[in-house]
Motif scaffolding. Structure first.
Motif, PDB file in Angstrom:
ATOM      1  N   ILE A 100       0.873  -1.162   0.000  1.00 38.79           N
ATOM      2  CA  ILE A 100       0.000   0.000   0.000  1.00 38.79           C
ATOM      3  C   ILE A 100       0.918   1.222   0.000  1.00 38.79           C
ATOM      4  CG2 ILE A 100      -1.737   1.311   1.286  1.00 38.79           C
ATOM      5  CD1 ILE A 100      -2.649  -1.355   2.499  1.00 38.79           C
ATOM      6  N   ILE A 101       0.682   2.140  -0.913  1.00 38.86           N
ATOM      7  CA  ILE A 101       1.544   3.316  -1.031  1.00 38.86           C
ATOM      8  C   ILE A 101       1.246   4.273   0.118  1.00 38.86           C
ATOM      9  CG2 ILE A 101       2.158   5.304  -2.460  1.00 38.86           C
ATOM     10  CD1 ILE A 101       1.343   3.566  -4.897  1.00 38.86           C
ATOM     11  N   GLY A 102       2.295   4.659   0.815  1.00 40.78           N
ATOM     12  CA  GLY A 102       2.159   5.605   1.922  1.00 40.78           C
ATOM     13  C   GLY A 102       2.697   6.962   1.534  1.00 40.78           C
ATOM     14  N   ALA A 103       3.320   7.646   2.487  1.00 46.42           N
ATOM     15  CA  ALA A 103       3.862   8.974   2.244  1.00 46.42           C
ATOM     16  C   ALA A 103       4.887   8.912   1.115  1.00 46.42           C
ATOM     17  CB  ALA A 103       4.508   9.511   3.515  1.00 46.42           C
ATOM     18  N   HIS A 104       4.885   9.925   0.250  1.00 49.38           N
ATOM     19  CA  HIS A 104       5.835   9.997  -0.845  1.00 49.38           C
ATOM     20  C   HIS A 104       5.911  11.440  -1.332  1.00 49.38           C
ATOM     21  CE1 HIS A 104       1.897   9.486  -2.785  1.00 49.38           C
ATOM     22  NE2 HIS A 104       2.409  10.133  -3.830  1.00 49.38           N
ATOM     23  N   GLY A 105       6.971  11.756  -2.040  1.00 43.96           N
ATOM     24  CA  GLY A 105       7.104  13.100  -2.567  1.00 43.96           C
ATOM     25  C   GLY A 105       8.557  13.505  -2.700  1.00 43.96           C
ATOM     26  N   ALA A 106       8.760  14.820  -2.781  1.00 44.94           N
ATOM     27  CA  ALA A 106      10.108  15.367  -2.875  1.00 44.94           C
ATOM     28  C   ALA A 106      10.729  15.456  -1.483  1.00 44.94           C
ATOM     29  CB  ALA A 106      10.069  16.742  -3.524  1.00 44.94           C
ATOM     30  N   ILE A 107      12.000  15.133  -1.385  1.00 47.86           N
ATOM     31  CA  ILE A 107      12.750  15.320  -0.142  1.00 47.86           C
ATOM     32  C   ILE A 107      13.144  16.783  -0.078  1.00 47.86           C
ATOM     33  CG2 ILE A 107      14.821  14.673   1.148  1.00 47.86           C
ATOM     34  CD1 ILE A 107      14.738  11.987  -0.391  1.00 47.86           C
ATOM     35  N   GLU A 108      12.729  17.481   0.959  1.00 44.89           N
ATOM     36  CA  GLU A 108      13.025  18.904   1.099  1.00 44.89           C
ATOM     37  C   GLU A 108      14.360  19.073   1.793  1.00 44.89           C
ATOM     38  OE1 GLU A 108       9.760  20.944   2.870  1.00 44.89           O
ATOM     39  OE2 GLU A 108       8.321  20.237   1.354  1.00 44.89           O
ATOM     40  N   ASP A 109      15.383  19.317   0.993  1.00 42.82           N
ATOM     41  CA  ASP A 109      16.766  19.306   1.443  1.00 42.82           C
ATOM     42  C   ASP A 109      17.074  17.894   1.946  1.00 42.82           C
ATOM     43  OD1 ASP A 109      19.305  20.406   1.837  1.00 42.82           O
ATOM     44  OD2 ASP A 109      18.872  20.816   3.932  1.00 42.82           O
ATOM     45  N   THR A 110      16.987  17.642   3.246  1.00 36.08           N
ATOM     46  CA  THR A 110      17.195  16.277   3.746  1.00 36.08           C
ATOM     47  C   THR A 110      16.014  15.820   4.603  1.00 36.08           C
ATOM     48  OG1 THR A 110      18.392  17.009   5.726  1.00 36.08           O
ATOM     49  CG2 THR A 110      19.695  16.593   3.741  1.00 36.08           C
ATOM     50  N   GLU A 111      14.869  16.489   4.476  1.00 36.26           N
ATOM     51  CA  GLU A 111      13.703  16.161   5.294  1.00 36.26           C
ATOM     52  C   GLU A 111      12.641  15.448   4.468  1.00 36.26           C
ATOM     53  OE1 GLU A 111      12.976  16.985   8.756  1.00 36.26           O
ATOM     54  OE2 GLU A 111      15.167  17.158   8.713  1.00 36.26           O
ATOM     55  N   LEU A 112      12.100  14.362   5.008  1.00 41.75           N
ATOM     56  CA  LEU A 112      10.972  13.668   4.424  1.00 41.75           C
ATOM     57  C   LEU A 112       9.962  13.410   5.542  1.00 41.75           C
ATOM     58  CD1 LEU A 112      12.267  10.029   3.673  1.00 41.75           C
ATOM     59  CD2 LEU A 112      13.716  11.802   4.600  1.00 41.75           C
ATOM     60  N   PHE A 113       8.863  12.749   5.248  1.00 41.34           N
ATOM     61  CA  PHE A 113       7.839  12.622   6.287  1.00 41.34           C
ATOM     62  C   PHE A 113       7.210  11.237   6.269  1.00 41.34           C
ATOM     63  CE2 PHE A 113       6.030  14.576   2.505  1.00 41.34           C
ATOM     64  CZ  PHE A 113       4.876  13.848   2.270  1.00 41.34           C
ATOM     65  N   GLN A 114       6.774  10.789   7.462  1.00 42.69           N
ATOM     66  CA  GLN A 114       6.082   9.496   7.566  1.00 42.69           C
ATOM     67  C   GLN A 114       4.581   9.677   7.382  1.00 42.69           C
ATOM     68  OE1 GLN A 114       7.784   8.358  11.334  1.00 42.69           O
ATOM     69  NE2 GLN A 114       5.970   8.953  12.496  1.00 42.69           N
ATOM     70  N   ILE A 115       4.042  10.811   7.827  1.00 47.48           N
ATOM     71  CA  ILE A 115       2.719  11.295   7.471  1.00 47.48           C
ATOM     72  C   ILE A 115       2.832  12.810   7.414  1.00 47.48           C
ATOM     73  CG2 ILE A 115       1.421   9.385   8.509  1.00 47.48           C
ATOM     74  CD1 ILE A 115       0.824  11.301  10.869  1.00 47.48           C
ATOM     75  N   LYS A 116       1.839  13.475   6.854  1.00 48.81           N
ATOM     76  CA  LYS A 116       1.878  14.930   6.761  1.00 48.81           C
ATOM     77  C   LYS A 116       2.064  15.529   8.148  1.00 48.81           C
ATOM     78  CE  LYS A 116       0.970  15.387   2.296  1.00 48.81           C
ATOM     79  NZ  LYS A 116       1.933  15.976   1.342  1.00 48.81           N
ATOM     80  N   GLY A 117       3.058  16.414   8.281  1.00 49.87           N
ATOM     81  CA  GLY A 117       3.303  17.090   9.539  1.00 49.87           C
ATOM     82  C   GLY A 117       4.197  16.333  10.498  1.00 49.87           C
ATOM     83  N   ALA A 118       4.641  15.140  10.114  1.00 47.66           N
ATOM     84  CA  ALA A 118       5.524  14.343  10.977  1.00 47.66           C
ATOM     85  C   ALA A 118       6.798  14.027  10.196  1.00 47.66           C
ATOM     86  CB  ALA A 118       4.828  13.065  11.432  1.00 47.66           C
ATOM     87  N   ASN A 119       7.748  14.936  10.274  1.00 46.93           N
ATOM     88  CA  ASN A 119       8.972  14.816   9.485  1.00 46.93           C
ATOM     89  C   ASN A 119      10.033  13.979  10.182  1.00 46.93           C
ATOM     90  OD1 ASN A 119       7.620  16.612   7.864  1.00 46.93           O
ATOM     91  ND2 ASN A 119       9.269  18.096   7.748  1.00 46.93           N
ATOM     92  N   TYR A 120      10.955  13.488   9.379  1.00 45.86           N
ATOM     93  CA  TYR A 120      12.184  12.878   9.895  1.00 45.86           C
ATOM     94  C   TYR A 120      13.277  13.161   8.874  1.00 45.86           C
ATOM     95  CZ  TYR A 120      11.096   8.848   6.820  1.00 45.86           C
ATOM     96  OH  TYR A 120      10.801   8.034   5.751  1.00 45.86           O
ATOM     97  N   SER A 121      14.519  12.935   9.250  1.00 44.97           N
ATOM     98  CA  SER A 121      15.630  13.314   8.376  1.00 44.97           C
ATOM     99  C   SER A 121      16.298  12.099   7.762  1.00 44.97           C
ATOM    100  CB  SER A 121      16.667  14.122   9.164  1.00 44.97           C
ATOM    101  OG  SER A 121      17.384  13.297  10.047  1.00 44.97           O
ATOM    102  N   LEU A 122      16.934  12.340   6.617  1.00 46.92           N
ATOM    103  CA  LEU A 122      17.713  11.289   5.985  1.00 46.92           C
ATOM    104  C   LEU A 122      18.823  10.804   6.901  1.00 46.92           C
ATOM    105  CD1 LEU A 122      18.100  12.617   2.315  1.00 46.92           C
ATOM    106  CD2 LEU A 122      16.821  10.589   3.033  1.00 46.92           C
ATOM    107  N   LYS A 123      19.433  11.730   7.644  1.00 48.23           N
ATOM    108  CA  LYS A 123      20.529  11.338   8.534  1.00 48.23           C
ATOM    109  C   LYS A 123      20.026  10.370   9.612  1.00 48.23           C
ATOM    110  CE  LYS A 123      24.644  11.231  10.286  1.00 48.23           C
ATOM    111  NZ  LYS A 123      25.342  12.401  10.823  1.00 48.23           N
TER     112      LYS A 123
END
Length: 288
Positions: A100-123
């Protein structure tokens, strides 16, 4: 209401679901499930699969085998030949698994998200600066495997596997309810970072993430199973060439795979949050 309907209604209640799947001794339950699932007894296996059907939409009609020696054997089942053809376009990165496809999109610098408003970093996810740089401002897509799905995963493109890093951690459930409540969940759970290089030169990274009942991952490229009992090196250098559709390994239940690419890729029109996708169907396409 049927028993299955009653169970579904109860587990759809967020508080009940979170309590049942997270406020328990996760590591101990996961170890027990790993042991129990490998019991080779016809009666235990049949009863376990029947119970599993009560909690899910388990469909074994695509399985290559018609009988299983254990619950683990059923979890890691192969499919009949030809059921998951991979898109042959060399520009296409296909889905490595049913999901099932979940969160997806462009990585903003090094930030992505598990759901909208809940970010985590590539590091936090990958742990290494050089690998972070490969995917800065790139693309990401989260693929969630439910317990009833086909649990093997495959090469989404032709590439060379360069290294696998195993990162030990927790076993939080990875369902949407937990993703809303547990900050940086994917960065806390046990996971493997599979670094690859496409034949066209771009970096593509796969991050299979374990979950409760699922802290075990078999990878063919290093010929071993990774789990909480893994001892020795956590970094495994590789030089393994694989072709699109080749089997890479399997989870021992359901879980999540995060796919990371550079920014020269766009999502296929079929990629929508909440949509189901099968292994081999288009996920991203290289621009140009």
């Amino acid at each position: 209401m049927t028993v299955k309907g009653l169970i579904a209604a109860l587990t759809e209640q967020e508080n009940v679901n979170f309590l049942l799947t997270n406020r328990i001794p996760r590591a101990a339950v996961t170890r027990f499930m790993g042991w129990f699932s490998k019991i080779e007894n016809r009666i235990v296996c049949a009863a376990s699969i029947a119970c599993w059907r009560l909690f899910s939409d388990l469909d074994l009609s695509e399985a290559k085998k018609t009988g299983f020696k254990s619950l683990h054997d059923c979890f890691t089942r192969e499919l009949k030949d030809g059921l998951r053809p991979f898109d042959p376009d060399p520009r296409v990165v296909a889905s490595p698994s049913d999901a099932i496809i979940g969160a997806h999109g462009a990585i903003e610098d090094t930030e992505l998200f598990q759901i909208k408003g809940a970010n985590y970093s590539l590091k936090d996810l990958l742990g290494e600066d050089e690998l972070v740089e490969r995917h800065r401002n790139g693309r990401f897509v989260t693929l969630r495997l439910t317990s009833s799905m086909y649990h093997r995963f495959h090469a989404p493109a032709d590439f060379n596997i360069e290294r696998v890093t195993f990162i030990s951690g927790d076993t939080w459930n990875v369902n949407p309810i937990a993703l809303k409540r547990v900050e940086k969940l994917f960065c806390k759970n046990e996971r493997a970072v599979i670094e690859t290089r496409l034949v066209s030169g771009e970096a593509l990274t796969l991050v299979p993430v374990a979950a409760i009942l699922v802290a075990s991952l078999r990878l063919h490229c290093i010929d071993r199973t990774l789990n909480a009992q893994t001892r020795g090196a956590s970094v495994f250098p590789c030089d393994v060439q694989v072709h699109k559709g080749d089997e890479l390994g399997w989870f021992e239940h359901g879980s999540t795979i995060i796919v990371l690419t550079p920014d020269r890729f766009e999502f296929s029109p079929n990629v929508r949050e909440g949509a189901r996708i099968k292994a081999g169907q288009p996920l991203l396409r290289k621009l140009g």
